[in-house]
Design a protein around this motif. Structure first.
Motif, mmCIF file in Angstrom:
data_model
loop_
_atom_site.group_PDB
_atom_site.id
_atom_site.type_symbol
_atom_site.label_atom_id
_atom_site.label_comp_id
_atom_site.label_asym_id
_atom_site.label_seq_id
_atom_site.Cartn_x
_atom_site.Cartn_y
_atom_site.Cartn_z
ATOM 1 N N ASN A 1 11.176 42.183 -32.794
ATOM 2 C CA ASN A 1 10.330 41.019 -32.542
ATOM 3 C C ASN A 1 9.546 40.631 -33.794
ATOM 4 O OD1 ASN A 1 7.780 39.611 -31.619
ATOM 5 N ND2 ASN A 1 8.995 39.597 -29.755
ATOM 6 N N PHE A 2 10.110 39.694 -34.573
ATOM 7 C CA PHE A 2 9.463 39.285 -35.819
ATOM 8 C C PHE A 2 8.043 38.768 -35.601
ATOM 9 C CE2 PHE A 2 8.908 35.521 -38.745
ATOM 10 C CZ PHE A 2 8.357 36.259 -39.784
ATOM 11 N N PRO A 3 7.815 37.858 -34.611
ATOM 12 C CA PRO A 3 6.452 37.344 -34.481
ATOM 13 C C PRO A 3 5.409 38.446 -34.251
ATOM 14 C CG PRO A 3 7.967 35.978 -33.251
ATOM 15 C CD PRO A 3 8.754 37.168 -33.712
ATOM 16 N N SER A 4 5.774 39.476 -33.496
ATOM 17 C CA SER A 4 4.748 40.495 -33.262
ATOM 18 C C SER A 4 4.537 41.346 -34.520
ATOM 19 C CB SER A 4 5.031 41.328 -32.009
ATOM 20 O OG SER A 4 6.122 42.142 -32.224
ATOM 21 N N ARG A 5 5.590 41.540 -35.327
ATOM 22 C CA ARG A 5 5.399 42.256 -36.600
ATOM 23 C C ARG A 5 4.571 41.406 -37.573
ATOM 24 N NH1 ARG A 5 9.642 46.828 -38.439
ATOM 25 N NH2 ARG A 5 8.919 48.236 -36.809
ATOM 26 N N LEU A 6 4.836 40.098 -37.573
ATOM 27 C CA LEU A 6 4.051 39.215 -38.445
ATOM 28 C C LEU A 6 2.580 39.219 -38.008
ATOM 29 C CD1 LEU A 6 4.042 37.117 -40.737
ATOM 30 C CD2 LEU A 6 4.658 35.370 -39.047
ATOM 31 N N ALA A 7 2.360 39.217 -36.697
ATOM 32 C CA ALA A 7 0.983 39.262 -36.200
ATOM 33 C C ALA A 7 0.282 40.526 -36.700
ATOM 34 C CB ALA A 7 0.972 39.206 -34.667
ATOM 35 N N THR B 1 -3.131 50.450 -45.680
ATOM 36 C CA THR B 1 -2.328 51.499 -45.030
ATOM 37 C C THR B 1 -2.284 51.243 -43.521
ATOM 38 O OG1 THR B 1 -3.208 52.988 -46.685
ATOM 39 C CG2 THR B 1 -2.082 54.008 -44.843
ATOM 40 N N PHE B 2 -3.441 50.850 -43.007
ATOM 41 C CA PHE B 2 -3.542 50.574 -41.574
ATOM 42 C C PHE B 2 -2.604 49.421 -41.192
ATOM 43 C CE2 PHE B 2 -5.336 48.826 -37.768
ATOM 44 C CZ PHE B 2 -5.793 49.939 -37.082
ATOM 45 N N THR B 3 -2.613 48.364 -42.009
ATOM 46 C CA THR B 3 -1.739 47.217 -41.744
ATOM 47 C C THR B 3 -0.271 47.643 -41.765
ATOM 48 O OG1 THR B 3 -3.274 45.528 -42.507
ATOM 49 C CG2 THR B 3 -0.948 45.022 -42.745
ATOM 50 N N ALA B 4 0.101 48.442 -42.767
ATOM 51 C CA ALA B 4 1.494 48.897 -42.881
ATOM 52 C C ALA B 4 1.907 49.693 -41.637
ATOM 53 C CB ALA B 4 1.665 49.738 -44.141
ATOM 54 N N HIS B 5 1.009 50.577 -41.167
ATOM 55 C CA HIS B 5 1.308 51.354 -39.949
ATOM 56 C C HIS B 5 1.433 50.445 -38.745
ATOM 57 C CE1 HIS B 5 1.257 55.446 -41.267
ATOM 58 N NE2 HIS B 5 0.109 55.295 -41.898
ATOM 59 N N ALA B 6 0.531 49.476 -38.660
ATOM 60 C CA ALA B 6 0.539 48.579 -37.500
ATOM 61 C C ALA B 6 1.854 47.800 -37.452
ATOM 62 C CB ALA B 6 -0.657 47.630 -37.564
ATOM 63 N N VAL B 7 2.312 47.302 -38.600
ATOM 64 C CA VAL B 7 3.579 46.564 -38.642
ATOM 65 C C VAL B 7 4.715 47.477 -38.189
ATOM 66 C CG1 VAL B 7 5.290 45.509 -40.167
ATOM 67 C CG2 VAL B 7 2.854 44.947 -40.437
ATOM 68 N N GLN B 8 4.730 48.677 -38.743
ATOM 69 C CA GLN B 8 5.819 49.603 -38.462
ATOM 70 C C GLN B 8 5.858 49.985 -36.973
ATOM 71 O OE1 GLN B 8 8.093 50.543 -40.759
ATOM 72 N NE2 GLN B 8 9.217 51.710 -39.228
ATOM 73 N N THR B 9 4.697 50.009 -36.335
ATOM 74 C CA THR B 9 4.631 50.434 -34.933
ATOM 75 C C THR B 9 4.982 49.300 -33.965
ATOM 76 O OG1 THR B 9 2.817 51.814 -35.702
ATOM 77 C CG2 THR B 9 3.207 51.805 -33.348
ATOM 78 N N ALA B 10 4.866 48.047 -34.418
ATOM 79 C CA ALA B 10 5.217 46.919 -33.536
ATOM 80 C C ALA B 10 6.738 46.892 -33.353
ATOM 81 C CB ALA B 10 4.731 45.603 -34.154
ATOM 82 N N ASN C 1 6.885 26.521 -35.479
ATOM 83 C CA ASN C 1 5.766 26.407 -34.545
ATOM 84 C C ASN C 1 5.733 27.522 -33.519
ATOM 85 O OD1 ASN C 1 4.829 24.146 -35.767
ATOM 86 N ND2 ASN C 1 5.952 22.745 -34.410
ATOM 87 N N ALA C 2 6.907 27.913 -33.012
ATOM 88 C CA ALA C 2 6.933 28.934 -31.959
ATOM 89 C C ALA C 2 6.360 30.249 -32.501
ATOM 90 C CB ALA C 2 8.358 29.136 -31.462
ATOM 91 N N THR C 3 6.760 30.630 -33.712
ATOM 92 C CA THR C 3 6.253 31.869 -34.301
ATOM 93 C C THR C 3 4.746 31.773 -34.542
ATOM 94 O OG1 THR C 3 8.375 32.234 -35.377
ATOM 95 C CG2 THR C 3 6.501 33.461 -36.255
ATOM 96 N N ALA C 4 4.315 30.626 -35.096
ATOM 97 C CA ALA C 4 2.884 30.460 -35.391
ATOM 98 C C ALA C 4 2.069 30.538 -34.104
ATOM 99 C CB ALA C 4 2.648 29.124 -36.090
#
Ligand code: ATP
Ligand code: MG
Length: 427
Positions: free
Chosen positions: A260-266, A247-256, A288-291
C-alpha cells in the motif's frame, strides 16, 4: 558455469526471425537479471544489431508499432504479447541530466550494454552465445551488490533519475549499494532538481513499496531530503522521547503494509505539519487519490482513536471501513515505536470488529427508513428531512434507538413535534 535462461516462445521467435535474416539479437536488461535471480520477469526486452529500417523490413508481415523509432525501438506483437525490440545504441551526450542529446546506433552488443545504468541491468542473453556479461553483472547479482556501469559520477550526471533507480533496485532486491556508487549518489543528489516531479514520484513509489525501503531511508536521508526538503528537519533531530526522528520515520515506513503505497507515503510524512504535508504532496504532483488518502490518514493519526462503538461507527461513516483499518494500523505503528504498548490499538481493533459484526450504521443510507418515508407521512419537508435522518442515525449509532422502520418513524414523529412546536412569533 553454463548459464541457461528459458526465453518464452513469443520472445524467442522474434530473436529467431532476426537471426534468420542474418542479424544478432538478445534478450536484455531486467528480464535477464530477474531470470538469473530465479524471478519471473515482468516483460522481455530484445536488442539487435538490425537498424530501425531493417527491423521494419524483417517484421513487415508482423504487427508492429513504431513506438520509439527515433530511439531505435519498435514494438512487435508476437503470440498475443507486445515485445520491445531496440537497435543497439549509445546515448551520446546529456546536457540536461536526463535526456541524451542524440542516440547513435552501433553494431556491437558491449557498446549497447555500456549505456545501461547498473551492472545487474547490463546483461544480455541468447541461446547461441549464452550470457553476455561485459560488466560483471552476474558476480554482482551473486554478491547482492548494486554497482554503476562505468564511472558513477559520470552516469549520474548523464541522467540523475538513476540516483533514485539505484535506491529502487537496491530496495527491491535488498542489495547493498557498492561504496563508490553510494558516495556518488550522495554527492550528486542535488542533480535530482533537474528531474520532473512525475518521474520522482513514480520512483519514490517503487522505493517505498519495496522490501528494503527502510534500509534505503536509513542509509540515504540526504537523498530523500533532496526530493522532499520538508524532511530535512527530521534528520539528526531527536523527538520528545529521545528517539532520532529520521530513524523513527524509516521504521514507520518499513512497518506500514508494503503493498500500500499511500500508507507508506503517509508514514514518510507523518512527522511533518499538515501544511508541510500538503506542500510536499503538491510539489511531488501526487495524484488526488493518494494525496487524499495521506491527508485523511494523517489527520486521524493526530487525533485519538475511537474508544466506543458509536465513535467507531462515526469514524467509518466519515472515512471508510478500509481507512478505519489503516488508521488503527498507523496508530499501532507509531504507538509501538514510542511506548511499546498495544493496549489502545487492541481495544480499537476489538471495537472495529464488533462494529463490523453488527448491522451497518455508518451513514443515513443504512437507516431502515429514507427521506421519502418522512415526506410521504407528512412528517417533514425540505432541510428538516436531512436533519431528522442525521439525528436518527446518531441515535442508532449510539445504540439508543433500534434500526427498524417502526421505531424510526415513531422517533421521527417525536422529533418533528419538538421542531414544529408553535413558537412565540415576534411582534
Ligand atoms: P523493471 O522490472 O523495474 O521494469 P527493468 O530493468 O526492466 O526493471 P526498465 O526501466 O524497464 O527497468 O528498463 C529496462 C532496461 O533499460 C534496464 O534494465 C536498463 O538496462 C535500461 N535502462 C532503463 N532506464 C535507464 C536509465 N535511466 N539509464 C540507463 N539505463 C536504463
Ligand atoms: Mg522493465
Amino acid at each position: 558455469m553454463l548459464t541457461v535462461i528459458h526465453i518464452p516462445s513469443y520472445a524467442a521467435e522474434i530473436i529467431h526471425e532476426l537471426e534468420r535474416m542474418g542479424f544478432s539479437a538478445y534478450v536484455v536488461g531486467g528480464c535477464v537479471r530477474d531470470s538469473l535471480l530465479g524471478q519471473k520477469p515482468a516483460d522481455w526486452d530484445i536488442c539487435t544489431d538490425a537498424r530501425p529500417e531493417q527491423m521494419l523490413q524483417v517484421f513487415r508481415k508482423w504487427r508492429v508499432f513504431e513506438t520509439g523509432l527515433k530511439h531505435g525501438t519498435i514494438t512487435v506483437r508476437s503470440r498475443g504479447h507486445n515485445v520491445e525490440v531496440t537497435t543497439f545504441r549509445t546515448d551520446g551526450t546529456y546536457s540536461d541530466n536526463r535526456h541524451p542529446d542524440a542516440v547513435r546506433f552501433v553494431s556491437r552488443i558491449p557498446d549497447d550494454l555500456a549505456r545501461r545504468d547498473f551492472t545487474i541491468n547490463a546483461m544480455a542473453y541468447n541461446d547461441r552465445e549464452g550470457l553476455v556479461d561485459t560488466f560483471g553483472g552476474q558476480k554482482d547479482l551473486e554478491e547482492q551488490t548494486l554497482r554503476c556501469v562505468g564511472e558513477p559520477d559520470v552516469r549520474f550526471h548523464e541522467d540523475a533519475l538513476r540516483i533514485l533507480r539505484a535506491l529502487r533496485f537496491a530496495a527491491r532486491f535488498q542489495f547493498a549499494i557498492e561504496t563508490e556508487t553510494a558516495y556518488s549518489i550522495r554527492r550528486n543528489r542535488l542533480l535530482l532538481e533537474n528531474i520532473s516531479a512525475e518521474r520522482i514520484f513514480k520512483e519514490l513509489q517503487g522505493i517505498l513499496t519495496a522490501p528494503g525501503a527502510g534500509d534505503m531511508l536509513t542509509a540515504f536521508p540526504e537523498v530523500f531530503s533532496a526530493i522532499l526538503p520538508e524532511l530535512a528537519g527530521l534528520v539528526g533531530s531527536l523527538d520528545a522521547s529521545g528517539i532520532n526522528s529520521w530513524t523513527f520515520t524509516a521504521h514507520a515506513v518499513q512497518t506500514a503494509p508494503a503493498e500500500n503505497f499511500p500508507s507508506r507515503l503517509a508514514m514518510l510524512l507523518h512527522q511533518l505539519t499538515p501544511q508541510a504535508v500538503t506542500s510536499a504532496l503538491a510539489r511531488l504532483k501526487s495524484d488526488n487519490a493518494t494525496a487524499r488518502f495521506v491527508t485523511t490518514l494523517l489527520e486521524h493519526l493526530a487525533a485519538p482513536l475511537p474508544t466506543s462503538r458509536p465513535e467507531m461507527r462515526r469514524l467509518i461513516g466519515s472515512t471508510s471501513r478500509e481507512m478505519a483499518e489503516h488508521i488503527i494500523h498507523a496508530h499501532g505503528i507509531v504507538n509501538k515505536l514510542r511506548h511499546g504498548s498495544y493496549e489502545e490499538i487492541r481495544s480499537a481493533s476489538t471495537l472495529l470488529a464488533e462494529v463490523l459484526d453488527s448491522p451497518p450504521a455508518y451513514n443515513v443510507r443504512h437507516l431502515a427508513i429514507g427521506g421519502n418515508d418522512l415526506m410521504k407521512d407528512g412528517l417533514a419537508q425540505g432541510r428538516l428531512v436531512g436533519q431528522i435522518l442525521e439525528q436518527l442515525l446518531r441515535e442508532v449509532q449510539d445504540e439508543t434507538l433500534p434500526n427498524t422502520k417502526q421505531s424510526l418513524l415513531t422517533r421521527a414523529t417525536e422529533l418533528t413535534q419538538n421542531c414544529t412546536e408553535p413558537q412565540e412569533s415576534p411582534r
